[in-house]
Design an enzyme around this catalytic site. Structure first.
Site, PDB file in Angstrom:
ATOM      1  N   HIS A 112      47.871  53.774  81.855  1.00 23.70           N
ATOM      2  CA  HIS A 112      46.606  53.907  81.132  1.00 23.70           C
ATOM      3  C   HIS A 112      46.764  54.160  79.638  1.00 23.70           C
ATOM      4  O   HIS A 112      45.774  54.382  78.942  1.00 23.70           O
ATOM      5  CB  HIS A 112      45.759  55.010  81.779  1.00 23.70           C
ATOM      6  CG  HIS A 112      45.249  54.616  83.126  1.00 23.70           C
ATOM      7  ND1 HIS A 112      46.005  54.728  84.266  1.00 23.70           N
ATOM      8  CD2 HIS A 112      44.070  54.078  83.515  1.00 23.70           C
ATOM      9  CE1 HIS A 112      45.311  54.305  85.301  1.00 23.70           C
ATOM     10  NE2 HIS A 112      44.140  53.887  84.869  1.00 23.70           N
ATOM     11  N   LYS A 118      50.402  56.833  86.727  1.00 20.69           N
ATOM     12  CA  LYS A 118      49.082  56.522  86.166  1.00 20.69           C
ATOM     13  C   LYS A 118      49.037  56.750  84.658  1.00 20.69           C
ATOM     14  O   LYS A 118      48.351  56.027  83.929  1.00 20.69           O
ATOM     15  CB  LYS A 118      48.029  57.381  86.870  1.00 20.69           C
ATOM     16  CG  LYS A 118      46.611  56.890  86.731  1.00 20.69           C
ATOM     17  CD  LYS A 118      45.630  57.802  87.472  1.00 20.69           C
ATOM     18  CE  LYS A 118      45.811  57.746  88.969  1.00 20.69           C
ATOM     19  NZ  LYS A 118      44.803  58.575  89.671  1.00 20.69           N
ATOM     20  N   CYS A 148      35.489  54.518  91.612  1.00 14.55           N
ATOM     21  CA  CYS A 148      36.422  53.577  90.988  1.00 14.55           C
ATOM     22  C   CYS A 148      37.784  54.271  90.916  1.00 14.55           C
ATOM     23  O   CYS A 148      37.890  55.333  90.336  1.00 14.55           O
ATOM     24  CB  CYS A 148      36.002  53.220  89.574  1.00 14.55           C
ATOM     25  SG  CYS A 148      34.237  53.349  89.221  1.00 14.55           S
ATOM     26  N   GLU A 196      43.133  46.243  84.576  1.00 15.71           N
ATOM     27  CA  GLU A 196      43.183  46.245  86.030  1.00 15.71           C
ATOM     28  C   GLU A 196      42.825  44.893  86.632  1.00 15.71           C
ATOM     29  O   GLU A 196      42.042  44.126  86.068  1.00 15.71           O
ATOM     30  CB  GLU A 196      42.165  47.256  86.584  1.00 15.71           C
ATOM     31  CG  GLU A 196      42.405  48.686  86.147  1.00 15.71           C
ATOM     32  CD  GLU A 196      41.371  49.647  86.699  1.00 15.71           C
ATOM     33  OE1 GLU A 196      41.732  50.815  86.920  1.00 15.71           O
ATOM     34  OE2 GLU A 196      40.204  49.240  86.897  1.00 15.71           O
ATOM     35  N   HIS A 239      47.580  46.872  86.433  1.00 14.58           N
ATOM     36  CA  HIS A 239      47.710  47.518  87.737  1.00 14.58           C
ATOM     37  C   HIS A 239      46.507  47.191  88.623  1.00 14.58           C
ATOM     38  O   HIS A 239      45.499  46.678  88.162  1.00 14.58           O
ATOM     39  CB  HIS A 239      47.885  49.032  87.586  1.00 14.58           C
ATOM     40  CG  HIS A 239      46.748  49.714  86.900  1.00 14.58           C
ATOM     41  ND1 HIS A 239      46.610  49.774  85.537  1.00 14.58           N
ATOM     42  CD2 HIS A 239      45.664  50.376  87.395  1.00 14.58           C
ATOM     43  CE1 HIS A 239      45.521  50.438  85.214  1.00 14.58           C
ATOM     44  NE2 HIS A 239      44.912  50.807  86.325  1.00 14.58           N
TER      45      HIS A 239
END
Length: 251
Positions: free
Chosen positions: A52, A48, A99, A162, A63
């Protein structure tokens, strides 16, 4: 994304020091997101943190994610959360109920048929963030609507890029918030949410604002218009309201 590109992204990450961030939120950055192309074809996985970093996002790293919207059946109000100040990306912002991301770490969350992976992930994260027991969020009760592709910086270093699955869910749920994830939550009507948007003292996540701008309020009206015989809103009543076969690019 090709393996060399992923390796280069990880190399860039090596210089990022997370010691100033909350330890639990830093730990969660080791979870592995599912990398996709712009048509939402899975092409790999990476942690992650790497996903990000704006340095990698600007190179095209993309992603898979989901945005879950939980509505109370009796009055159709939407459950909002305010992200905790400990969050590394978009702290303190109001957003939809939950989310997050399906993870490559779990085989069930990689299952693409009938969006099963993102449904499983939504149930897991609703429990993790809001303490909603997974027994109250059966995966077959999530109504998938569509997917959006968006890019949004959080600050100079972090951001989101995303393909985001939008899921509606209607149930009476028990909320026991994880204060490391959310600082506040509340149920709102359409009118109350619009008033929140109009109040400059509130800040909102960019994906929530995009979804609200183009889709949410119309779908919310339909949810009310299609109440069942008992007068309750039912997420499944919205089946087919949107074209879920395509990825909608939003700016």
């Amino acid at each position: 994304m090709s393996s060399p590109a992923v390796l280069a992204a990880k190399a860039a990450l090596a210089s990022i020091d997370l010691s100033s961030y909350d330890p639990e939120q830093s730990r969660l950055m080791d979870e592995r997101c599912i990398l996709v192309d712009e048509q939402d074809n899975a092409i790999g996985a990476v942690d992650k943190k790497t996903c990000h970093l704006m340095e990698n996002i600007n190179k095209g790293l993309l992603h898979r994610a989901f945005s879950a919207f939980v509505f109370r059946p009796s009055d159709g109000k939407l459950l909002l959360q305010q992200r905790a100040s400990e969050k590394i990306t978009f702290p303190n912002m109001w957003t939809n109920t939950c989310c997050s991301h399906p993870l490559d770490d779990f085989a069930a969350e990689k299952e693409e048929k009938d969006q099963l992976g993102v449904r499983v992930a939504a149930s897991r994260k609703l429990e993790h963030e809001l303490g909603i027991p997974q027994s109250q969020t059966p995966v077959d009760q999530f109504q998938y609507l569509t997917r959006i592709h968006y890019l949004a910086p959080s600050d100079g270093m972090w951001g989101e890029h995303e393909v985001d699955y939008i899921l509606f869910f209607t149930a009476n749920v028990t909320v026991t918030p994880n204060l490391n994830e959310i600082r506040n939550y509340k149920y709102v009507s359409k009118e109350e949410l619009q008033a929140m948007f109009d109040d400059p003292s509130n800040s909102f996540t960019p994906w929530f604002k995009l979804i609200a701008r183009d889709f949410l309020f119309g779908w919310w009206d339909e949810l009310h218009n299609r109440r069942n015989a008992e007068g309750k809103v039912v997420a499944q009543s919205l089946a087919g309201i949107a074209d879920g076969s395509k990825v909608i690019k939003m700016t």
